[in-house]
Design a protein around this motif. Structure first.
Motif, PDB file in Angstrom:
ATOM      1  N   LEU A 176      22.089  54.736 -10.274  1.00  0.00           N
ATOM      2  CA  LEU A 176      21.557  53.679  -9.421  1.00  0.00           C
ATOM      3  C   LEU A 176      20.041  53.597  -9.539  1.00  0.00           C
ATOM      4  N   ASP A 177      19.522  52.398  -9.377  1.00  0.00           N
ATOM      5  CA  ASP A 177      18.072  52.180  -9.431  1.00  0.00           C
ATOM      6  C   ASP A 177      17.533  51.959  -8.017  1.00  0.00           C
ATOM      7  N   PRO A 178      16.639  52.833  -7.523  1.00  0.00           N
ATOM      8  CA  PRO A 178      15.983  52.581  -6.229  1.00  0.00           C
ATOM      9  C   PRO A 178      15.012  51.416  -6.382  1.00  0.00           C
ATOM     10  N   ILE A 179      15.131  50.390  -5.515  1.00  0.00           N
ATOM     11  CA  ILE A 179      14.282  49.207  -5.663  1.00  0.00           C
ATOM     12  C   ILE A 179      13.419  48.932  -4.433  1.00  0.00           C
ATOM     13  N   ASP A 180      13.723  49.578  -3.306  1.00  0.00           N
ATOM     14  CA  ASP A 180      12.907  49.359  -2.109  1.00  0.00           C
ATOM     15  C   ASP A 180      13.145  50.499  -1.127  1.00  0.00           C
ATOM     16  N   ALA A 181      12.236  50.608  -0.146  1.00  0.00           N
ATOM     17  CA  ALA A 181      12.339  51.675   0.858  1.00  0.00           C
ATOM     18  C   ALA A 181      11.928  51.142   2.214  1.00  0.00           C
ATOM     19  N   LEU A 182      12.608  51.605   3.244  1.00  0.00           N
ATOM     20  CA  LEU A 182      12.267  51.287   4.627  1.00  0.00           C
ATOM     21  C   LEU A 182      12.201  52.584   5.434  1.00  0.00           C
ATOM     22  N   PRO A 183      11.063  52.858   6.050  1.00  0.00           N
ATOM     23  CA  PRO A 183       9.797  52.132   5.939  1.00  0.00           C
ATOM     24  C   PRO A 183       9.223  52.282   4.528  1.00  0.00           C
ATOM     25  N   ASP A 184       8.320  51.380   4.185  1.00  0.00           N
ATOM     26  CA  ASP A 184       7.783  51.391   2.823  1.00  0.00           C
ATOM     27  C   ASP A 184       6.514  52.222   2.696  1.00  0.00           C
ATOM     28  N   ASN A 185       6.130  52.929   3.759  1.00  0.00           N
ATOM     29  CA  ASN A 185       5.021  53.872   3.653  1.00  0.00           C
ATOM     30  C   ASN A 185       5.171  54.927   4.754  1.00  0.00           C
ATOM     31  N   LEU A 186       4.597  56.087   4.510  1.00  0.00           N
ATOM     32  CA  LEU A 186       4.653  57.193   5.460  1.00  0.00           C
ATOM     33  C   LEU A 186       3.237  57.657   5.773  1.00  0.00           C
ATOM     34  N   GLU A 187       2.935  57.788   7.068  1.00  0.00           N
ATOM     35  CA  GLU A 187       1.661  58.372   7.473  1.00  0.00           C
ATOM     36  C   GLU A 187       1.885  59.854   7.756  1.00  0.00           C
ATOM     37  N   ILE A 188       1.124  60.696   7.098  1.00  0.00           N
ATOM     38  CA  ILE A 188       1.255  62.140   7.268  1.00  0.00           C
ATOM     39  C   ILE A 188      -0.080  62.721   7.689  1.00  0.00           C
ATOM     40  N   ARG A 189      -0.049  63.438   8.839  1.00  0.00           N
ATOM     41  CA  ARG A 189      -1.239  64.147   9.305  1.00  0.00           C
ATOM     42  C   ARG A 189      -1.033  65.629   9.046  1.00  0.00           C
ATOM     43  N   THR A 190      -2.022  66.261   8.500  1.00  0.00           N
ATOM     44  CA  THR A 190      -1.886  67.674   8.139  1.00  0.00           C
ATOM     45  C   THR A 190      -3.011  68.501   8.743  1.00  0.00           C
TER      46      THR A 190
END
Length: 319
Positions: free
Chosen positions: A111-125
């Motif tokens: 399978l081909d991944p074509i999109d993501a939800l959510p389309d970005n991740l905020e990471i605090r470290t």
């Protein structure tokens, strides 16, 4: 009759064959759908995540129906692995974009991944920390009728190691198990129970479960007769106090009861309770060694009289 049966069997066979051909043809077509994929973030050893991140992301995939069917129902290894362990993180807060998420999808087959939800991740470290904390069992033991818990509940191991953002893990002093009940117990017990999964995306635990164990015995009672009390914090010489001795009934496991001696029972009366009583009575304080209890502590009390030429009940004067 046999002829009708053969006709019916032929019709059923034709329907089954048609259904198989329809499924085969349908699953050979190409489809687009969303699939929940577990998210895994690997951080450098000296950094740890501070904010909660989702356990899964919705990934839109494109491919044949057979492959989508396998991904949905049989593929247990699919994951999004964001490996940041070899990257130089020059700032505490950053975003993971759509393209990096899609490139990190693993074990999706053809399978081909074509999109993501959510389309970005905020990471605090932040700086990572590692500590050992006590395990607290949240366990309700329900003994079988006629039995009592005499040891436990205990946990094994008593401590676990936690690792995560130092700002968070440095304030954690203990970690609870999930709440469970163990019922109808009459002897020793030992049960594996999971630890709470709070802060799962922020704090890593050295293990996910612990053992809870303990011991029960048959309930026994024993009467100790004519046990004296000791007056403390004063002499109360102007008062008559009765009785001066008590029959004390203790209750506990059969082993603890059999090992109990008269010297293990301490009864005391606080003179201040005598001076300040408004009911002409005062409770006796009890202290008993071992894992036993009084059958009814409210029954141990004394009557108090103010000494006079004629003994009346204590005057309720202000002292």
């Amino acid at each position: 009759m046999k002829k009708k049966f053969k006709v019916r069997k032929s019709i059923i066979g034709a329907i089954v064959l048609a259904s198989i051909l329809w499924v085969y043809t349908t699953l050979n077509n190409e489809y687009v759908t969303f699939v929940k994929v577990p998210l895994k973030v690997i951080m450098p050893n000296n950094r740890a995540i501070e904010n909660p991140i989702p356990k899964t992301l919705d990934i839109e995939v494109k491919g044949k129906g057979w492959d989508i069917f396998n991904l949905l129902f049989f593929n247990t290894s699919k994951e999004i692995e964001l490996d940041l362990s070899k990257q130089k993180l020059n700032k505490n807060n950053f975003e993971i974009g759509r393209q990096q998420i899609l490139k990190s999808v693993r074990y999706a087959g053809n399978l081909d991944p074509i999109d993501a939800l959510p389309d970005n991740l905020e990471i605090r470290t932040g700086i990572s920390g590692e500590y050992f904390v006590d395990v607290v069992p949240v366990v309700n033991i329900e003994p079988k009728p006629g039995f009592i818990l005499v040891d436990g509940p205990n946990v094994e191991p008593e401590k676990i190691r936690i690792k995560g953002n130092n700002k968070i893990v440095s304030d954690i002093k203990q970690w609870e198990t999930k709440e469970i009940s163990i019922s109808n117990v009459s002897n020793r017990f030992r049960k594996r129970i999971p630890l709470k999964d709070s802060l799962e995306s922020i704090v890593a635990k050295s293990r996910q479960s612990v053992f809870v164990y303990g011991r029960l015995e048959q309930i026994a009672e024993r009467i100790f007769r004519d046990v004296p009390y000791t007056l403390v914090n004063g002499k109360a010489e102007s008062y008559d106090i009765s009785p001066s001795r008590f029959d004390v009934t203790v209750r506990g496991g059969i082993t603890a009861i059999s090992e109990l001696n008269l010297e293990d029972i301490e009864l005391t009366l606080d003179a201040n309770d005598v001076y300040n009583t408004k009911t002409a009575t005062a409770l006796i304080n009890t202290k008993i060694k071992g894992k036993v209890t009084l059958s009814n502590p409210n029954l141990i009390y004394v009557y108090i009289f103010k000494k006079r030429e004629s003994k009346d009940m204590i005057e309720f004067a202000n002292r």
